[in-house]
Design a protein around this motif. Sequence first.
Motif, PDB file in Angstrom:
ATOM      1  N   HIS A 195     -57.722 -30.087  19.466  1.00 45.85           N
ATOM      2  CA  HIS A 195     -56.851 -30.401  20.717  1.00 45.85           C
ATOM      3  C   HIS A 195     -57.046 -29.101  21.791  1.00 45.85           C
ATOM      4  O   HIS A 195     -56.922 -29.421  22.948  1.00 45.85           O
ATOM      5  CB  HIS A 195     -55.657 -30.774  20.393  1.00 45.85           C
ATOM      6  CG  HIS A 195     -54.548 -31.324  21.511  1.00 45.85           C
ATOM      7  ND1 HIS A 195     -53.530 -31.677  21.349  1.00 45.85           N
ATOM      8  CD2 HIS A 195     -55.114 -31.736  22.746  1.00 45.85           C
ATOM      9  CE1 HIS A 195     -53.043 -32.086  22.798  1.00 45.85           C
ATOM     10  NE2 HIS A 195     -53.903 -32.181  23.335  1.00 45.85           N
ATOM     11  N   GLY A 196     -56.838 -28.062  21.132  1.00 45.96           N
ATOM     12  CA  GLY A 196     -56.679 -26.815  22.032  1.00 45.96           C
ATOM     13  C   GLY A 196     -55.592 -26.079  22.146  1.00 45.96           C
ATOM     14  O   GLY A 196     -55.082 -25.434  23.117  1.00 45.96           O
ATOM     15  N   ASN A 197     -55.096 -25.706  20.878  1.00 42.52           N
ATOM     16  CA  ASN A 197     -53.854 -24.866  20.762  1.00 42.52           C
ATOM     17  C   ASN A 197     -54.431 -23.532  20.389  1.00 42.52           C
ATOM     18  O   ASN A 197     -54.981 -23.010  19.541  1.00 42.52           O
ATOM     19  CB  ASN A 197     -53.098 -25.274  19.993  1.00 42.52           C
ATOM     20  CG  ASN A 197     -51.875 -24.384  19.571  1.00 42.52           C
ATOM     21  OD1 ASN A 197     -51.674 -23.138  19.961  1.00 42.52           O
ATOM     22  ND2 ASN A 197     -50.900 -25.080  19.240  1.00 42.52           N
ATOM     23  N   PRO A 198     -54.313 -22.459  21.555  1.00 40.97           N
ATOM     24  CA  PRO A 198     -54.943 -21.158  21.541  1.00 40.97           C
ATOM     25  C   PRO A 198     -54.247 -20.600  20.217  1.00 40.97           C
ATOM     26  O   PRO A 198     -54.969 -19.580  20.063  1.00 40.97           O
ATOM     27  CB  PRO A 198     -54.459 -20.480  22.780  1.00 40.97           C
ATOM     28  CG  PRO A 198     -53.251 -21.212  23.205  1.00 40.97           C
ATOM     29  CD  PRO A 198     -53.472 -22.630  22.975  1.00 40.97           C
ATOM     30  N   ASN A 199     -53.164 -20.696  19.838  1.00 37.20           N
ATOM     31  CA  ASN A 199     -52.323 -19.936  18.649  1.00 37.20           C
ATOM     32  C   ASN A 199     -53.199 -19.954  17.510  1.00 37.20           C
ATOM     33  O   ASN A 199     -53.065 -19.461  16.328  1.00 37.20           O
ATOM     34  CB  ASN A 199     -50.877 -20.103  18.567  1.00 37.20           C
ATOM     35  CG  ASN A 199     -50.156 -19.309  19.771  1.00 37.20           C
ATOM     36  OD1 ASN A 199     -50.539 -18.156  19.840  1.00 37.20           O
ATOM     37  ND2 ASN A 199     -49.072 -19.923  20.046  1.00 37.20           N
ATOM     38  N   VAL A 200     -54.074 -20.835  17.449  1.00 35.74           N
ATOM     39  CA  VAL A 200     -55.120 -21.030  16.269  1.00 35.74           C
ATOM     40  C   VAL A 200     -55.966 -19.898  16.162  1.00 35.74           C
ATOM     41  O   VAL A 200     -56.518 -19.283  15.356  1.00 35.74           O
ATOM     42  CB  VAL A 200     -55.919 -22.139  16.274  1.00 35.74           C
ATOM     43  CG1 VAL A 200     -56.985 -22.037  15.384  1.00 35.74           C
ATOM     44  CG2 VAL A 200     -55.211 -23.454  16.023  1.00 35.74           C
ATOM     45  N   LEU A 201     -56.202 -19.095  17.391  1.00 32.77           N
ATOM     46  CA  LEU A 201     -57.186 -18.066  17.610  1.00 32.77           C
ATOM     47  C   LEU A 201     -56.449 -16.557  17.531  1.00 32.77           C
ATOM     48  O   LEU A 201     -56.770 -15.692  17.316  1.00 32.77           O
ATOM     49  CB  LEU A 201     -57.839 -18.358  18.699  1.00 32.77           C
ATOM     50  CG  LEU A 201     -58.712 -19.789  18.646  1.00 32.77           C
ATOM     51  CD1 LEU A 201     -59.109 -20.091  20.099  1.00 32.77           C
ATOM     52  CD2 LEU A 201     -59.874 -19.582  17.908  1.00 32.77           C
ATOM     53  N   THR A 202     -55.104 -16.537  18.017  1.00 29.00           N
ATOM     54  CA  THR A 202     -54.358 -15.215  18.363  1.00 29.00           C
ATOM     55  C   THR A 202     -53.956 -14.613  17.008  1.00 29.00           C
ATOM     56  O   THR A 202     -54.284 -15.129  16.143  1.00 29.00           O
ATOM     57  CB  THR A 202     -53.244 -15.620  18.878  1.00 29.00           C
ATOM     58  OG1 THR A 202     -52.198 -16.519  18.272  1.00 29.00           O
ATOM     59  CG2 THR A 202     -53.413 -16.005  20.605  1.00 29.00           C
ATOM     60  N   GLU A 203     -53.734 -13.385  17.370  1.00 27.30           N
ATOM     61  CA  GLU A 203     -53.645 -12.299  16.211  1.00 27.30           C
ATOM     62  C   GLU A 203     -52.167 -12.329  15.955  1.00 27.30           C
ATOM     63  O   GLU A 203     -51.404 -12.178  16.856  1.00 27.30           O
ATOM     64  CB  GLU A 203     -54.211 -11.053  16.332  1.00 27.30           C
ATOM     65  CG  GLU A 203     -54.466 -10.361  15.019  1.00 27.30           C
ATOM     66  CD  GLU A 203     -55.139  -8.771  15.165  1.00 27.30           C
ATOM     67  OE1 GLU A 203     -55.353  -8.198  14.331  1.00 27.30           O
ATOM     68  OE2 GLU A 203     -55.582  -8.565  16.481  1.00 27.30           O
ATOM     69  N   ASP A 204     -51.856 -12.221  14.850  1.00 25.84           N
ATOM     70  CA  ASP A 204     -50.225 -12.177  14.307  1.00 25.84           C
ATOM     71  C   ASP A 204     -49.896 -10.836  14.106  1.00 25.84           C
ATOM     72  O   ASP A 204     -49.528 -10.306  12.963  1.00 25.84           O
ATOM     73  CB  ASP A 204     -49.881 -13.304  13.369  1.00 25.84           C
ATOM     74  CG  ASP A 204     -48.683 -13.332  12.957  1.00 25.84           C
ATOM     75  OD1 ASP A 204     -47.790 -12.588  13.777  1.00 25.84           O
ATOM     76  OD2 ASP A 204     -48.221 -13.949  11.881  1.00 25.84           O
TER      77      ASP A 204
END
Length: 774
Positions: free
Chosen positions: A720-729
Amino acid sequence: MKDEHHLAVMHWGTYRVATDNGTITSVSPVEWDKNPSRIGQSLADGVTSEARVKRPSVRLGYLQHGPASREGRGKEPFVEVSWEVALDLVAREMRSVKARCGNEAIFGGSYGWASAGRFHHAQSQLHRFLKGFGGYTASTNTYSSAAGERVLPHILGPLSPLHRQHTHWSELERECQLFVAIGGLPLRNAQVNGGAANDHMLKHWLDRLQQRGVRFINISPVKNDLSAVPDARWLAIKPGTDTALLLALCQVLVSEDLVDHGFIASHTVGFAPFRAYLLGESDGVVKTPQWAAAITGLDAGDITALARTMAASRTMINISWSIQRARQGEQAYWATVALTALLGQIGTPGGGLAFGYACTNLAGAARAVFSGPRLPAGKNQVNSVIPVARLSDMLLNPGGEYAFDGQTLRYPDIRLVYWAGGNAFHHHQDLNRLVEAWRQPETVVVNEQYWTAQARHADIILPVTTSLEREDIGSGGHDGFMIAMRQLIAPVAEARDDYAIFCGLAERLGFGERFSEGRSPAAWLRKLYDDSRPRAQEEGITLPPFDDFWQQGVLEYAPPAKPQVFLAEFRADPQRYPLSTPSGKIELFSDTVAAFGYRECPGHAWWDDEEAQYQQQQAQQWPLHLLSSQPRTRLHSQFDHGSVSRATKIQGREPLWMHPDDAAARGITHGSVVRVFNQRGAILAGAQVSDQILRGVVQISTGAWYDPLDPSQPGSLDKHGNPNVLTEDRGSSRLGQGCSAQSCRVEIEAWREPLPPITVFDQPAFTASPQDVG
Ligand SMILES: Nc1nc2c(c(=O)[nH]1)N[C@H]1C(S)=C(S)[C@@H](COP(=O)(O)OP(=O)(O)OC[C@H]3O[C@@H](n4cnc5c(=O)[nH]c(N)nc54)[C@H](O)[C@@H]3O)O[C@H]1N2
Ligand SMILES: Nc1nc2c(c(=O)[nH]1)N[C@H]1C(S)=C(S)[C@@H](COP(=O)(O)OP(=O)(O)OC[C@H]3O[C@@H](n4cnc5c(=O)[nH]c(N)nc54)[C@H](O)[C@@H]3O)O[C@H]1N2
Ligand SMILES: [Mo]
């Protein structure tokens, strides 16, 4: 006189809602709103949509095997149960965790915006309930601006009161000559304001400032961040490099002797070591425009010219919150404070600095200040608090040690997570890591209205009413209005108010009477209102008796007689009106911060080469910088299922902006679906090709509901396009430990496989009760 009896107050506006037999037939903005938000149109289809949680639901494995089944979280079907069964189950687990592990083992941070409305505010209800139960582990600061909230008290003062003191737009209209907007002034973001946004005024004021001839500079990787000012100069800066620009501007002021020596002497401390740093005396690197040009991608001549223009004009420098939602975000705020201190215009009517004009509809509002009615909070008996964005760290490292703003702390061992009014599967970074962390506690309970990813990853989901289904009082800080929110439709399916849920639980846990104080919601509204009257009076606002208010429907407070100017008193008399910093002055050098001994946060604003090298190294494999900005068509994940948000999707996917050259190099065409990926995961998005964005940068809005292709597979593609799959924690730094979502790198390719359907807006899979299953 318009009918004031059908008003719905949302964080993005107040609307008249017409209903017919429990269905919403129309939504119209109120006439006192100068620039109403379209987001409200999603109420019509959103509130009663298929995405609603209809009945209390329990994950199948949890019903069969309890906490031992936690690996099944997010993978298994649900079983619908009665309210009795669900509440008994929650109460049993809460009692058990408390008995075995103590209240500290309950995480009730429950960050999130929830809905407008002062009584049914979900976190306030949850926190009051958990306090009544003996306490809980809480969280501190916000995803919005934790880095700023932590650094500013050391150098200028706490951010939250500062936000309320911003110079009114009317003063800027009179006095400002140059408005420098770091991160732009997107109309998009000023649609919302926590609690209410009755009169959207950003466009109105930007028009007036333009008519007065104020010049605007948009310092942002994205041109349309200042689309409301067509003549604005665009300085297309590389993301994450603003601190270098700000330091170079300081260096020009120092080397050309354009600094305000009087202001520095009377209102600041620590100029000498900061000056030495700018001139390279401490590290051998002069922070010249040439030095900054290589980092920021801007032209060195432009930087020099900007510094001179700033010194020669009445200059307002506004830095948006996004800039500090990044690695080393603290430094951008500190450098802004330093630059504006050197310019010496802090506290003047048209100049100085600001943190977030346009981030919400709040800063600059020439409205009366009154914090509004609020639920009595009570005291948390448990003294365990984590920085809000360290959620996964906490769940994955019970007992683990970490540094935070000069302290050394330990993570608690969490056994039960209770969330109401927020969506961690929207807001937290590195969702694949969160999925793993979220499987650590024994039990996860979520009160929700919709089947968001967070609800889908819970064990017990309790269906909650929306604000249209209950009575409340609408009032947002600085908004200038208080509004009676009447119930407009019956609760959808079996939904209950959070208050009713906590009453039911408190009763089972033996403190029902203490929690409810014997009051119905209507009786609470009256109490909250009456309790707030003296506080309103202190601000010069006389509230009528409750019954008059409720009958009348809308109260508008008179604006203050004298428009405010940020830090004007401190400017006029720093002895009499000192700041709350250790020195009472602006700290260009902070002994406190220096004493923390953090490599990444020395005693003054600086550019961290080590972090820059890390980012460059990432860039070799992941060439595109991903910005995840606030959405134009919804509030975070709220109403992503609504028509306004869904109308803007590209083949059902969240739009992603990219430069034509970046698209062409990858064979990507406008309107096609792309796969965005890095070492942490992958998402699908819709390509929005545009030259309004800097080459090498891509931008996607936050808020598309996380929709994994195969939830049983770790790291599954999000369709779907949730950027938090990609962001660094990772925290912004040890000082702020804030969300650093804007520091993210990715690669993109065309998606050539068949498109998997979006399923997250449908009901999840249900099964019959486990007895029937056998
Ligand atoms: N990548 C990236 N991530 C970010 C950001 C970013 O810039 N980039 N920004 C961050 C920021 S600034 C923020 S503030 C956060 C926002 O994160 P959140 O505030 O968690 O996001 P919302 O979508 O507003 O979540 C609110 C949830 O509460 C539910 N809700 C609404 N009303 C009620 C109610 O009355 N009762 C109950 N029980 N539930 C209710 C809604 O259905 C929704 O699921 O996201 C952060 N995450
Ligand atoms: N419609 C709508 N409005 C909202 C919200 C929403 O969900 N929907 N959420 C609200 C909330 S909770 C918050 S915290 C605020 C957030 O307010 P902000 O944090 O300011 O919002 P963003 O949209 O993340 O960022 C604003 C712009 O900053 C630019 N930017 C990003 N990184 C950099 C950088 O490194 N340097 C420079 N110079 N520019 C950069 C981006 O291009 C982006 O468009 O918005 C609020 N307003
Ligand atoms: Mo936020």
